[in-house]
Motif scaffolding. Structure first.
Motif, short mmCIF file in Angstrom:
data_model
loop_
_atom_site.label_atom_id
_atom_site.label_comp_id
_atom_site.label_asym_id
_atom_site.label_seq_id
_atom_site.Cartn_x
_atom_site.Cartn_y
_atom_site.Cartn_z
N CYS A 1 -2.64 5.26 1.02
CA CYS A 1 -2.81 5.86 2.35
C CYS A 1 -4.09 5.28 2.95
O CYS A 1 -5.18 5.42 2.38
CB CYS A 1 -2.91 7.38 2.25
N VAL A 2 -3.96 4.61 4.08
CA VAL A 2 -5.11 4.07 4.80
C VAL A 2 -5.57 5.12 5.81
O VAL A 2 -4.77 5.63 6.59
CB VAL A 2 -4.75 2.75 5.50
N ILE B 1 -10.42 2.82 5.33
CA ILE B 1 -10.52 2.84 3.87
C ILE B 1 -9.12 3.09 3.31
O ILE B 1 -8.37 3.90 3.83
CB ILE B 1 -11.48 3.94 3.38
N ALA B 2 -8.78 2.36 2.24
CA ALA B 2 -7.49 2.57 1.58
C ALA B 2 -7.69 3.40 0.32
O ALA B 2 -8.44 3.01 -0.57
CB ALA B 2 -6.86 1.24 1.23
N VAL B 3 -7.03 4.55 0.26
CA VAL B 3 -7.03 5.37 -0.95
C VAL B 3 -5.73 5.06 -1.69
O VAL B 3 -4.65 5.09 -1.08
CB VAL B 3 -7.13 6.87 -0.62
N GLY C 1 -12.87 -0.88 2.21
CA GLY C 1 -12.89 -0.73 0.76
C GLY C 1 -11.65 -0.02 0.26
O GLY C 1 -10.86 0.54 1.03
N ILE C 2 -11.48 -0.05 -1.05
CA ILE C 2 -10.38 0.65 -1.72
C ILE C 2 -10.97 1.73 -2.60
O ILE C 2 -11.90 1.50 -3.37
CB ILE C 2 -9.54 -0.32 -2.57
N LYS D 1 -19.71 -1.61 -3.87
CA LYS D 1 -18.72 -2.62 -4.21
C LYS D 1 -17.41 -2.26 -3.53
O LYS D 1 -17.18 -1.11 -3.13
CB LYS D 1 -18.55 -2.73 -5.72
N PRO D 2 -16.51 -3.24 -3.36
CA PRO D 2 -15.28 -3.02 -2.58
C PRO D 2 -14.35 -1.96 -3.16
O PRO D 2 -13.67 -1.26 -2.42
CB PRO D 2 -14.61 -4.40 -2.58
N VAL D 3 -14.31 -1.86 -4.50
CA VAL D 3 -13.39 -0.93 -5.15
C VAL D 3 -14.19 0.12 -5.91
O VAL D 3 -15.03 -0.22 -6.76
CB VAL D 3 -12.44 -1.67 -6.12
#
Length: 542
Positions: free
Chosen positions: A445-446, A455-457, A496-497, A536-538
């Motif tokens: 879910c973005v 952000i993408a969860v 980010g993720i 960090k991205p993730v």
């Protein structure tokens, strides 16, 4: 019921319904199912119910669901299904809003809760796996009554069923569907998917949703197909194999699960190598199809939510061409489809099926009209009026683009757009589809209303992530994030993720009964997590 009677006349002793219990199947011929239907219809009238009364159905899929549904119709009454996963507030609301006079209760998670949710004065009928405290039982009513002789014969304009939407916000709306709607849908599906032989279906998607009733239940009634049911999640694959289906429609999450299970046994690199070897590749494809229970399946479909084109390409290489489709309760299920399968149209939901006319508004909203469009929202004339254009097109709420061939690509829901902290509107669905190319991602879910960037969860696939280190997972997701950010618009770049620790389910309120994500609930749960600074991205939910 004319179609039912015709099947009885043509193939009375052929198997219609197959119900498993403990691995053993109880099978009902067309004659037996018809006799039970008419006896149950007579019982409903003997209770004092009258033609036109609403009768609710609260149960998981089973042979008795079909028979009860047909019996309500044979008695001239109106079936009103309720999702088997519904909470007490939804059960009570649907019964009260529809003014249902009786309810069939079957295999639901909490039968005691279901009984207490039913308002006083509503007659209760327990199916085989229903509650013990009901006033009547399915089997007793059939045993004590003769078959109904005067079967209802409705007009095409009469109300067939009231289907309550599984919307993610507010009370569900009652979608009023007619006999013209359901006869059109069943007939079109037969013309579209028929391959010249009697079909074999597995009924497992919620029957409270009209797509399963139209494409499986009523399609079988018109075509003479055999329908099998599932016993449990644990037995699903065995049940699917036993059903020996000729047609299989599913939702993206299950297709992803199947893919993950295959890759858990044969890693992608090894699978790629095997598929390139003549003869060996063909054997590998057949073995995978057989293990999934799809070795004799001729048509494959996906719907309910967007599916990544990369997943469709992956299956196509295994000779499993999945045609994506789209529809709503208001369109009595399937309204567009990429069937016959066209590889070059992957990523689209296909084009309008026969009998529907589709176009987009100036704002990009899908507008549709045709024989399958619902009659009205029950007791809600204002919303009904607002939902149609002056020239009779239904406003679907889905945004899309249409190519020169009439193939439609969903770009999101009108209400799903959110505005970032930079004041730019972002459509999450296309971004989610690109990120979901990574096989580690099972749910996504973005979000990002008011945040500097979207952000993408995500929820990871246990099967694919199994055996990978945290560093390897982060590296893979980071590569995907960077690749996606290179191709989206500047204002759509994902910041980010965030990896959620728990899966999203119907039970925890984060999915609808048709397995769509509830964006409002997900945003409420994860927005603080998304807003936290990350180095960090993730990052992982602690």
């Amino acid at each position: 019921m004319q179609a039912f009677a015709q099947q009885v006349q043509e193939q009375p002793d052929q198997i219609f319904l197959r119900q498993p219990k403990g691995g053993v199947y109880t099978e009902y011929t067309w004659q037996q199912a018809y006799d039970m239907t008419l006896r149950l219809a007579n019982a409903l009238l003997a209770m004092g119910l009258k033609p036109g009364d609403r009768v609710a159905l609260l149960s998981g899929n089973c042979a008795e669901w079909f028979i009860a549904d047909f019996a309500i119709v044979a008695a001239g009454m109106i079936p009103t299904p309720i999702y088997a996963t519904a909470g007490d507030d939804v059960i009570r609301y649907v019964i009260e809003h529809s003014e249902s006079k009786a309810i069939f209760i079957g295999n639901v998670a909490d039968t005691d809760m279901a009984l207490t949710a039913i308002p006083n004065g509503v007659t209760t009928i327990s199916m085989a796996q229903g509650p013990e405290g009901a006033e009547n039982t399915f089997s007793d009513l059939i045993a004590k009554h003769e078959p109904l002789s005067d079967v209802a014969s409705p007009d095409l304009s009469d109300t067939w069923s009231i289907v309550y939407t599984s919307g993610s916000t507010g009370n569900p709306k009652g979608v009023v569907l007619t006999y013209g709607n359901i006869s059109y849908s069943a007939a079109v599906s037969i013309r579209l998917f028929s391959n010249g032989e009697k079909g074999r279906f597995l009924s497992y998607l919620p029957l409270a949703h009209v797509t399963e009733r139209a494409l499986v239940e009523y399609s079988s009634l018109y075509s003479g197909a055999t329908v099998s049911f599932t016993e449990s999640l644990e037995t699903f694959i065995n049940d699917l194999r036993n059903a020996n289906v000729t047609s299989f429609i599913s939702v993206p999450r299950l297709w992803v699960k199947f893919q993950s299970q295959v890759l858990a046994k044969v890693p992608q690199r090894k699978l790629n190598t095997l598929l390139k070897i003549p003869f060996i590749g063909a054997k590998v494809k057949k073995k995978i199809r057989t293990q999934l229970g799809l070795d004799n399946c001729l048509t494959f479909g996906s719907g309910s939510a967007p599916i990544s084109p990369s997943i469709l390409k992956w299956y196509q290489k295994l000779d499993i061409p999945i045609s994506e489709g789209w529809g709503m309760s208001e369109t009595i299920g399937l309204a567009t489809t990429n069937y016959p399968f066209k590889l070059e149209k992957l990523g689209t939901i296909g084009k309008a099926v026969e009998g529907f006319e589709v176009k987009t508004s100036e704002e990009g909203e899908i507008l549709i009209r045709g024989a399958g469009i619902f009659k009205e929202y029950y007791k809600n004339p204002e919303t009904t009026a607002e939902s149609f254009t002056e020239d009779g097109f239904f406003r679907t709420g889905d945004k899309a683009e249409m190519d020169a061939d009439g193939f439609v690509t969903i770009t999101g829901r009108v209400k799903d757009l959110f505005k970032s902290g930079k004041g730019k509107y972002i459509a999450p669905v296309p971004i989610e589809a690109k990120l979901a190319d990574n096989q580690l991602i099972e749910q996504i879910c973005v979000m990002g209303s008011g945040l500097p960037a979207a952000i993408a969860v995500v929820v990871l696939s246990d099967e694919v992530a199994n055996g990978m280190s945290q560093a390897e997972i982060e590296e893979s997701l980071t590569e995907t994030l960077e690749a996606v950010n290179k191709v989206v618009e500047k204002h759509e770049v994902v910041g980010g993720i965030r990896i959620a620790k728990d899966p999203w389910t119907i039970e925890n309120g984060l999915l609808t009964p048709t397995l769509k994500v509830k964006r409002a609930e997900l945003e409420a749960k994860y927005m603080d997590f998304c807003a936290q600074p990350a180095d960090k991205p993730v990052t992982w939910e602690s």
